[in-house]
Design an enzyme around this catalytic site. Structure first.
Site, mmCIF file in Angstrom:
data_model
loop_
_atom_site.group_PDB
_atom_site.id
_atom_site.type_symbol
_atom_site.label_atom_id
_atom_site.label_comp_id
_atom_site.label_asym_id
_atom_site.label_seq_id
_atom_site.Cartn_x
_atom_site.Cartn_y
_atom_site.Cartn_z
ATOM 1 C CB CYS A 2 -0.723 -0.031 1.110
ATOM 2 S SG CYS A 2 -1.948 -1.433 1.414
ATOM 3 N NE ARG A 27 4.374 1.788 -1.337
ATOM 4 C CZ ARG A 27 5.517 1.066 -0.855
ATOM 5 N NH1 ARG A 27 6.546 1.225 -1.398
ATOM 6 N NH2 ARG A 27 5.359 0.272 0.240
ATOM 7 C CD1 TRP A 75 -2.267 -5.242 -4.296
ATOM 8 C CD2 TRP A 75 -2.056 -6.221 -2.342
ATOM 9 N NE1 TRP A 75 -2.016 -6.517 -4.539
ATOM 10 C CE2 TRP A 75 -1.871 -7.281 -3.459
ATOM 11 C CE3 TRP A 75 -1.913 -6.844 -1.027
ATOM 12 C CZ2 TRP A 75 -1.822 -8.557 -3.234
ATOM 13 C CZ3 TRP A 75 -1.693 -8.307 -1.055
ATOM 14 C CH2 TRP A 75 -1.615 -8.953 -2.012
ATOM 15 C CG ASN A 101 2.240 -1.118 3.821
ATOM 16 O OD1 ASN A 101 1.626 -2.195 3.637
ATOM 17 N ND2 ASN A 101 3.207 -0.679 3.382
ATOM 18 N N GLY A 102 0.398 -2.898 6.281
ATOM 19 C CA GLY A 102 0.694 -4.021 7.218
ATOM 20 C C GLY A 102 -0.545 -5.025 7.556
ATOM 21 C CD GLU A 492 10.792 -12.917 -14.681
ATOM 22 O OE1 GLU A 492 10.390 -11.718 -14.871
ATOM 23 O OE2 GLU A 492 10.551 -13.376 -13.662
ATOM 24 C CE LYS A 496 8.258 -9.383 -15.645
ATOM 25 N NZ LYS A 496 7.878 -10.446 -14.260
ATOM 26 C CD GLU A 499 4.523 -10.740 -12.682
ATOM 27 O OE1 GLU A 499 5.052 -10.466 -11.456
ATOM 28 O OE2 GLU A 499 5.207 -10.410 -13.562
ATOM 29 C CG HIS A 515 9.614 -37.375 -16.140
ATOM 30 N ND1 HIS A 515 10.013 -38.585 -15.700
ATOM 31 C CD2 HIS A 515 10.661 -37.001 -16.388
ATOM 32 C CE1 HIS A 515 11.113 -38.771 -16.067
ATOM 33 N NE2 HIS A 515 11.465 -37.822 -16.501
ATOM 34 C CE LYS A 614 8.433 -2.383 -9.380
ATOM 35 N NZ LYS A 614 8.685 -3.227 -10.408
#
Length: 619
Positions: A2, A27, A75, A101-102, A492, A496, A499, A515, A614
């Site tokens: 946040c 954020r 968030w 924030n937390g 990665e 992407k 996301e 497998h 972020k």
């Protein structure tokens, strides 16, 4: 996670706080709110669901009037996005407002106790208990700063909190507990400023250059007024805080003509790689010097094991780093998720080097893992993009990326910066331990010298990759395959795509395909294979043949001039030939561009994808 902004001064708080929130929107952006204090109008709240600009959408509603205020971009953790759950939250009297924030880990018990005392709650959030705890303490005669400290003894978990009180129009109080995200405080021309991240300072300060900033540590309170800032420890005693001079040019971020921050940051990657190399390599002698790792060859020769930690993209970098450490330094290495590592009982001693990787230096899981490492006596290095972050303060040594602020939520240039620094670290270890001779070191340094140009060359394929994206943006599933050092790059690439386009993508080490994952192959699900010219090229060729034999479509990242596999796959994306230790950096570029163009074609919010933030500063 946040974003928090607080202001007190002689200017209207509303436009300054809103603009500060806009700069912190990466954020958190599922809701936003502002509380403004005025001497006549009292505490005024404005909230919205969605983006910060929603606060400005009612032209018939006058702007809150006052010269002190705080704001928050959320968030969501507890409670869905709604105006009721948006911060700031108030107490029963409506005189106290807080942004937070937390996670208050014991909020259920605290809420039940407060309800028994007659407190009424208006939201589903854990945050709201904080404002009521402060109210309780102030009803007992405590000042706002003392009430914040009293409250801090009751809540559990890392927290960053900013509060205002109607009646203390000249005061902002900020508190940090544990390893919550950063809390920066500054004073400039009769204005007090509090922020969870430095870009929010820019609209308030209104200038460039250096600004003195202080960062709160665990258990500290800042009382911010027009006249200055006072700092208190958890017992309420005054303390001196060291001042750091922050170059505001380093936090000034604009899109620079690009449609999205993410595309701008992808295109900045040659400069990001150059920044990571600067002053760390002696190109004339063919040596990695790495002066910011201020240890002797003897110290490095005593390292018997390397543990690399990270979350998300940084974890993928850590997995690449494991290959580099083993290959170039000849040291056993392992890569682990910081979010799992922190809850284990890992074996660490003075012969273990821990490398913590992160962009913000504030990720809660990584910071907590670093604290566990510190308590066990291992040596610790952080690779980070944020000077003065918690990670840099916890580590023995910090290797700063120096690639500038990354606004896009999906990390791009910081990933390539991390890989560059991991190469340098592995080479420095290898030289100190005698694993890299002078000729091999010379060869590797020559590769590094060409790296920024090769990254720029890989970026030139953007139009071809955009064309491929037109053919595949409607697909719902992708399989990514890679081998060896490029297997984490496949992970990665899949990350992407997930996301920013919300397409389901899975990544596997290509040798694992037989497998289980091979059962997924059909004409509807494309496979994206990483098959550069390296010692596993033939193996990857076999995997591609297996997909084609089952009517699967294959997209591939190949080395320029590869006529063999380019004639076999459906679509090829080419990268320049480079040494194997640098291939992961170049192979990443087409995967970033592919994900970007697919997300744009699907109409997704590229810079601020849903449900993501972020910097993950809560667990």
């Amino acid at each position: 996670m946040c974003g928090i902004v607080g202001y007190v001064g002689d200017r209207p708080a509303w436009p300054l706080v809103v603009e500060g929130l806009r700069r912190l929107e990466y954020r958190g952006y599922d809701s936003a709110g502002v509380a403004v204090l005025g001497p006549e109008s009292g505490l005024q709240l404005r909230k919205t669901v969605g983006r910060v600009l929603g606060l400005l959408h009612d032209p018939d509603c006058p702007a809150p009037n006052g010269s002190a205020g705080l704001g928050h971009t959320r968030w969501a953790t507890h409670g869905r996005p709604s105006e009721a759950n948006a911060h700031p939250h108030t107490d029963c009297t409506g005189q106290i407002a807080i942004a937070h924030n937390g996670i208050v880990e014991n909020h259920v018990e605290l809420r039940a106790d407060l309800r028994r005392k007659g407190h009424r709650f208006k939201s589903e959030t854990d945050t709201e208990v904080i404002s009521h705890l402060i109210e309780d303490a102030m009803n007992d005669g405590l000042s706002l700063p003392d009430a914040m400290l009293h409250m801090s003894a009751k809540v559990q978990g890392p927290q960053a909190i900013v509060a205002v009180h109607d009646g203390d129009n000249d005061n902002l109080c900020a508190l940090k507990l544990g390893n919550a995200g950063g809390v920066a405080v500054a004073h400039h021309d009769g204005q007090g400023i509090v922020s969870s991240d430095l870009p929010a300072l820019l609209p308030i300060v209104g200038r460039r250059g250096y600004l003195p900033v202080r960062f709160l540590d665990d258990g500290e309170v800042a009382v911010v007024t027009r006249q200055g800032i006072a700092f208190l420890d958890r017992d309420g005693g005054p303390i001196d805080k060291p001042m750091l001079h922050v170059d505001l040019d380093d936090v000034l971020v604009e899109r620079g003509g690009y449609r999205h921050f993410m595309l701008k940051e992808i295109m900045e990657q040659p400069q990001a790689v150059t920044a990571a190399l600067r002053d760390r390599v002696d190109f004339s002698r063919g040596l990695v010097t790495l002066p910011d790792l201020a240890v002797t060859d003897r110290d490095l020769s005593e390292v018997k094991r390397v543990v690399l930690l990270g979350c998300g993209t940084s974890l993928n970098a850590a997995h690449v780093g494991r290959h580099l450490i083993e290959r170039l330094a000849g040291i056993p290495a392992e890569a682990e998720s910081a979010s799992e590592f922190r809850y284990r009982e890992p074996f660490l001693d003075a012969s273990t080097l821990v490398v913590a990787i992160g962009q913000s230096g504030e990720t809660a899981d990584t910071v907590a893992a670093m604290e566990a490492v510190r308590n066990r006596g291992a040596r610790m290095v952080t690779i980070c993009n944020a000077a003065n972050s918690q990670a840099t303060r916890l580590a023995d040594h910090a290797l700063l990326m120096g690639c500038g602020v990354e606004v896009g939520v999906a990390s791009t240039k910081t990933f390539l910066s991390s890989l560059t620094l991991l190469n340098l670290l592995a080479m420095r270890l290898g030289t100190a331990r005698g694993n890299l001779g002078s000729s091999k070191s010379r060869e590797l340094v020559d590769g590094l010298a060409r790296l920024p140009g090769h990254v720029a060359e890989a970026l030139e394929a953007g139009e071809e990759i955009e064309h491929v994206s037109r053919l595949y943006y409607g697909r719902d599933h992708f399989l990514y395959l890679g081998r060896g050092i490029n297997s984490p790059v496949a992970t990665e690439g899949a990350l992407k795509l997930k996301e920013i386009s919300y397409i389901h993508a899975e990544a596997y080490a290509a040798g694992e395909m037989k497998h289980g994952p091979i059962a997924l192959i059909d004409h509807k699900m494309p496979t994206l294979a990483l098959a550069p010219l390296d010692d596993l090229y033939d193996k990857m060729g076999n995997n591609i043949q297996e997909v084609k034999a089952r009517d699967g479509e294959v997209l591939a990242v190949l080395t320029q001039g590869d006529d063999r596999l380019s004639g076999l796959v459906d679509h090829a994306m080419f990268i320049p030939e480079t040494p194997p230790n640098l291939t992961p950096l170049l192979a990443t570029v087409p995967l970033q561009l592919f994900a970007y163009h697919i997300a744009v074609r699907r109409g997704c919010d590229v810079d601020q994808p849903r449900n993501l933030a972020k910097s993950v500063t809560v667990e």
